[in-house]
Design a protein around this motif. Structure first.
Motif, PDB file in Angstrom:
ATOM      1  N   GLY A   1       0.842  -1.694  -0.354  1.00 57.86           N
ATOM      2  CA  GLY A   1      -0.002   0.319  -0.079  1.00 57.86           C
ATOM      3  C   GLY A   1       0.636   1.377   0.154  1.00 57.86           C
ATOM      4  N   LYS A   2       0.374   2.021   0.903  1.00 54.37           N
ATOM      5  CA  LYS A   2       1.056   4.134   0.584  1.00 54.37           C
ATOM      6  C   LYS A   2       2.286   3.852   1.817  1.00 54.37           C
ATOM      7  CE  LYS A   2      -3.377   6.900  -0.400  1.00 54.37           C
ATOM      8  NZ  LYS A   2      -4.132   7.051   0.034  1.00 54.37           N
ATOM      9  N   TRP A   3       1.567   2.889   2.496  1.00 51.12           N
ATOM     10  CA  TRP A   3       3.027   2.269   3.616  1.00 51.12           C
ATOM     11  C   TRP A   3       4.199   1.999   2.748  1.00 51.12           C
ATOM     12  CZ3 TRP A   3       3.472   4.551   7.913  1.00 51.12           C
ATOM     13  CH2 TRP A   3       2.028   4.498   8.804  1.00 51.12           C
ATOM     14  N   ALA A   4       4.430   1.206   2.180  1.00 49.62           N
ATOM     15  CA  ALA A   4       6.021   1.125   1.325  1.00 49.62           C
ATOM     16  C   ALA A   4       6.529   1.839   0.282  1.00 49.62           C
ATOM     17  CB  ALA A   4       5.410   0.063   0.083  1.00 49.62           C
ATOM     18  N   ILE A   5       5.829   3.538   0.047  1.00 46.54           N
ATOM     19  CA  ILE A   5       6.355   4.760   0.176  1.00 46.54           C
ATOM     20  C   ILE A   5       7.963   5.159   1.263  1.00 46.54           C
ATOM     21  CG2 ILE A   5       6.661   7.182   0.144  1.00 46.54           C
ATOM     22  CD1 ILE A   5       3.459   6.220  -0.753  1.00 46.54           C
ATOM     23  N   LEU A   6       7.445   5.084   2.024  1.00 47.11           N
ATOM     24  CA  LEU A   6       8.078   5.477   3.100  1.00 47.11           C
ATOM     25  C   LEU A   6      10.101   4.475   2.488  1.00 47.11           C
ATOM     26  CD1 LEU A   6       7.210   5.209   6.941  1.00 47.11           C
ATOM     27  CD2 LEU A   6       7.675   7.170   5.596  1.00 47.11           C
ATOM     28  N   PRO A   7      10.151   3.218   2.623  1.00 50.38           N
ATOM     29  CA  PRO A   7      11.276   2.695   1.922  1.00 50.38           C
ATOM     30  C   PRO A   7      11.836   2.515   1.114  1.00 50.38           C
ATOM     31  CG  PRO A   7       9.951   0.771   2.710  1.00 50.38           C
ATOM     32  CD  PRO A   7       8.801   1.928   2.690  1.00 50.38           C
ATOM     33  N   MET A   8      10.847   2.993   0.096  1.00 49.80           N
ATOM     34  CA  MET A   8      11.237   3.524  -1.301  1.00 49.80           C
ATOM     35  C   MET A   8      11.497   4.624  -1.842  1.00 49.80           C
ATOM     36  SD  MET A   8      10.283   4.889  -3.818  1.00 49.80           S
ATOM     37  CE  MET A   8       8.205   5.655  -3.922  1.00 49.80           C
ATOM     38  N   LEU A   9      10.993   6.092  -0.860  1.00 44.81           N
ATOM     39  CA  LEU A   9      11.418   6.954  -1.193  1.00 44.81           C
ATOM     40  C   LEU A   9      12.380   7.357  -0.078  1.00 44.81           C
ATOM     41  CD1 LEU A   9      10.838  10.106  -2.016  1.00 44.81           C
ATOM     42  CD2 LEU A   9       9.805  10.391  -0.143  1.00 44.81           C
ATOM     43  N   GLY A  10      12.837   6.769   1.461  1.00 46.10           N
ATOM     44  CA  GLY A  10      14.379   6.178   2.467  1.00 46.10           C
ATOM     45  C   GLY A  10      15.452   6.063   0.712  1.00 46.10           C
ATOM     46  N   ALA A  11      14.950   4.710   0.712  1.00 45.56           N
ATOM     47  CA  ALA A  11      16.502   4.548  -0.620  1.00 45.56           C
ATOM     48  C   ALA A  11      16.435   5.012  -1.744  1.00 45.56           C
ATOM     49  CB  ALA A  11      15.387   3.073  -1.077  1.00 45.56           C
ATOM     50  N   VAL A  12      15.688   5.700  -1.988  1.00 48.25           N
ATOM     51  CA  VAL A  12      16.075   6.233  -3.586  1.00 48.25           C
ATOM     52  C   VAL A  12      16.994   8.044  -3.241  1.00 48.25           C
ATOM     53  CG1 VAL A  12      14.473   8.798  -5.181  1.00 48.25           C
ATOM     54  CG2 VAL A  12      13.878   5.680  -5.101  1.00 48.25           C
TER      55      VAL A  12
END
Length: 703
Positions: A284-295
């Motif tokens: 869901g939307k929670w996966a934005i956190l690790p994705m954006l952090g890694a990016v």
């Protein structure tokens, strides 16, 4: 330029410049996953490390494809040869080790499941197989040593689809950035929409996970082709940050902006580890956190302070280098320990498993991965790896087909006799045997999900319910009791309008199954006047509390609902209302109604209490197969209260047979009697248990 031309002109793929900070980021990803699996209450959001891996993979793979398409040097054969030499060696070793250890440590049913998962892992479809079994956070997941290969399946599916799509887009002169954006948006939309409707499918599906890898792809495209884009804006932002952070004398050279990006990326990861847990709507939307952090961390570049000092230090880089075999080894060790212990292993055992994981990962990297990836004879190595992977996949599949090689148990016959399982009885026959000839003639229709059996043309007692109704009488039916009939549907309460459902089931299909019970019961009462007693038997506590019990079951949420849009779910009162709606028409016909209060749920596989594993870790390996009376009473308090309410609402016309009291005393409720198992699994009676309880029921009726 065509694929053939590019391969002939230059068969060598170019690769991005090595960045030690990315290996450091890999270290964070793998250590967080290992910490979550070993100590789930310590780092509740550690599983998002997999999402960090997705971004890294998308970034590196897309950089290779973009660069080589641009140069005309892209070669599918070389691309996949490198992937095979990178992934196959450690994976083959882990699959073979799991097969070998399972030979000595697992029962046949467990070994059969492992065989299926070995075949799925070798074919890189673990995510699709697991999708149809249970959720990643279900308790049953802990008994699947190859559960973690779901993420490898998604990555491999990405490696197959994405390079081909980019190559086709390149040949057709499409804008690769536009293609990447479209795919990322579509995947993210499916993810956000799907997580609310089917969280298990959304977790395992490639189409709902590709957006995370695509974010790495977008970063790769920007780094290659728009490295100096927005230079003026970046310069101004860097200058503003310098003025905010420093007093004077600091040059406006982009370093401050890079440092802020990397610090912000680390902060997002820490926040994600802290607030995301298994109860979150994930991805869901929670996966934005690790994705954006890694990016943000990758985009900051290798010279940012966090990347240079923390992620590029020797220890972090070393862990990053062994991250792939570390990921592969850690979960089988923890899962096998859980299986052998029949419960969560002690902290010391889990710590030992993690330390052994590190040793095995380093040995795998040094002695297996590096020699195969580097050096000569690339073609021979690749062919050998392909043959070995096909071989181990076939071994796993044959293991599954042969039911886990039951012959491995030297004393299997004596154990089966002591265990007294129910194979060959009405409940565990094939579905073709669930409906006998008299039922077929009476009903005039085929119900693939219905259990309907008669022991006489003039039965006196009709037992109605779910699988717990069937397990209550299958010994009697198997031995031809004179006056018995059975109507049951697994997983269904015998209600007229209400349906019991969990998130893995579709309402229309479940409604069709469950709503046939009472019309069939009423028809049988009309057509067989000999039936004077109806006994209702179901697994009541599960339906009222909304979940299974103990460490063997999927913790799906069970709901008793009126329709697919029913969100105001309150199982307790609907349980009572549903039974009253079914019982009252029967009472009006002048029939006797008996309510059977269910036997205990022991919470562990009964087989673990009887069979002696050939491999042990500690004295805890064989459970007691009992629950404390306090735990049983707490679990069943609302259920027994609901039964009392049903009795009171019918002016005590309903009689209650408390089956549990014959397996409980003041201290505990158990499944073992004189070293014999009265249970087949964690909640169903064995043949011996069925014989015992139904005998008590017959005595109760006589009194």
């Amino acid at each position: 330029m065509t694929f053939t031309q590019s391969h002939v002109l230059n068969p060598s793929l170019s690769h991005p410049k090595y960045r030690p900070d990315i290996d450091g980021l890999r270290a964070i990803a793998v250590l967080s996953v290992v910490a979550f699996h070993a100590f789930p209450n310590g780092l509740k959001g550690g599983f998002i490390g997999v999402d960090i891996f997705f971004v890294i993979s998308g970034y590196l793979i897309s950089t290779i494809v973009f660069q080589n398409l641009e140069k005309g040097t892209f070669s599918f054969s070389e691309f996949y040869i490198r992937r095979i030499k990178r992934i196959f060696p450690a994976l083959i070793l882990v699959l073979a080790a799991s097969f070998t250890f399972g030979w000595f440590a697992l029962f046949a049913d467990e070994y059969k499941q492992l065989g299926k998962h070995i075949a799925a892992g070798a074919g890189f479809v673990s995510n699709l197989v697991l999708w149809n079994e249970a959720g990643y956070f279900d308790s049953s997941a802990e008994t699947k040593p190859l559960l973690h290969l779901w993420s490898l399946g998604i990555e491999e599916q990405f490696y197959i689809v994405w390079p081909l799509l980019l190559w086709l887009a390149w040949r057709k002169n499409f804008n690769l950035f536009t293609v990447t954006v479209i795919v990322a948006i579509a995947s993210f939309y499916l993810n956000v929409r799907g997580v609310l409707n089917d969280s298990v499918a959304t977790f395992y599906s490639p189409q709902t996970r590709f957006w995370e890898l695509q974010c790495g792809s977008l970063l790769a495209w920007m780094a290659l082709y728009r490295k100096h884009a927005f230079a003026s804006a970046r310069h101004k932002l860097d200058g503003w940050l310098v003025a905010v952070v420093y007093r004077e004398g600091q040059p406006v050279d982009g370093r401050t902006l890079a440092n802020v990006l990397s610090f912000l990326g680390i902060a997002l990861l820490i926040y994600g580890f802290s607030v995301i847990d298994k109860d979150s709507d994930f991805p869901g939307k929670w996966a934005i956190l690790p994705m954006l952090g890694a990016v943000l961390i990758i985009s900051a570049g290798p010279n940012a302070w966090v990347n240079r000092k923390l992620l590029s230090n020797r220890l972090a880089v070393w862990v990053g280098l062994i991250s792939f075999p570390l990921y592969l080894w850690h979960w089988p060790l923890l899962s096998f320990a859980h299986i052998i212990q029949t419960d969560e292993p002690s902290a010391n055992i889990r710590i030992a498993a993690v330390l052994l994981t590190v040793v095995l990962a380093w040995l795998t990297y040094a002695l297996v991965e590096k020699p195969i990836r580097l050096g000569k004879h690339s073609g021979a190595k690749t062919l050998t790896l392909l043959l070995l992977m096909l071989g181990i996949g076939n071994v796993g599949y044959q293991l599954y087909l042969k039911n886990g090689l039951e012959f491995r148990d030297a004393d299997a016959l004596s154990k089966t006799q002591m265990f007294a399982d129910v194979n060959g009885t009405v409940l565990f026959n094939t579905p073709e045997d669930w409906v006998d000839d008299r039922c077929r003639a009476e009903l005039g229709a085929s119900y693939n999900y219905l259990i309907c059996r008669f022991t006489s043309a003039t039965p006196k007692t009709l037992v109605v319910g779910d699988s717990h109704a069937a397990q209550f009488v299958y010994d009697s039916i198997s031995h031809g009791a004179d006056d018995l009939a059975l109507v049951a549907v697994n997983g269904c309460l015998p209600f007229i309008d209400l349906v019991t459902i969990n998130p893995t089931e579709q309402y229309e299909e479940k409604s069709t199954r469950c709503k046939v019970i009472m019309p069939i019961v009423l028809k049988l009462l009309r057509d067989f006047p000999s039936i004077q007693r109806i006994a209702f038997a179901t697994r009541g506590a599960m339906y009222i509390e909304g979940s299974g019990y103990g460490n063997t079951e999927t913790k799906n949420v069970y709901r008793i609902i009126n329709g697919p849009d029913d969100v105001l779910v309150e199982n307790y009162h609907k349980f009572i209302d549903g039974y009253l709606d079914s019982i009252n028409p029967i009472l009006k016909l002048g029939k006797e109604v008996v309510f059977i209060e269910d036997v205990p749920e022991i919470g562990v596989k009964a087989k673990n209490c009887v069979d002696e594993r050939p491999f042990h870790i500690s004295s805890k390996d064989r459970p007691e197969c009992s629950v404390s009376r306090t735990s049983f009473d707490k679990r069943n308090a609302n259920y027994r209260k609901a039964v009392d309410s049903i009795v009171n609402s019918t002016q005590h016309q309903v009689k209650v047979f408390s089956a549990y009291q014959y397996l409980c005393n003041d201290i505990s409720c158990g499944g073992m009697h004189e070293d014999m198992s009265y249970f087949y699994d964690d909640d169903h009676l064995s043949m011996r248990g069925s014989h015992f309880i139904f005998g008590k029921f017959a005595e109760w009726l006589d009194r």
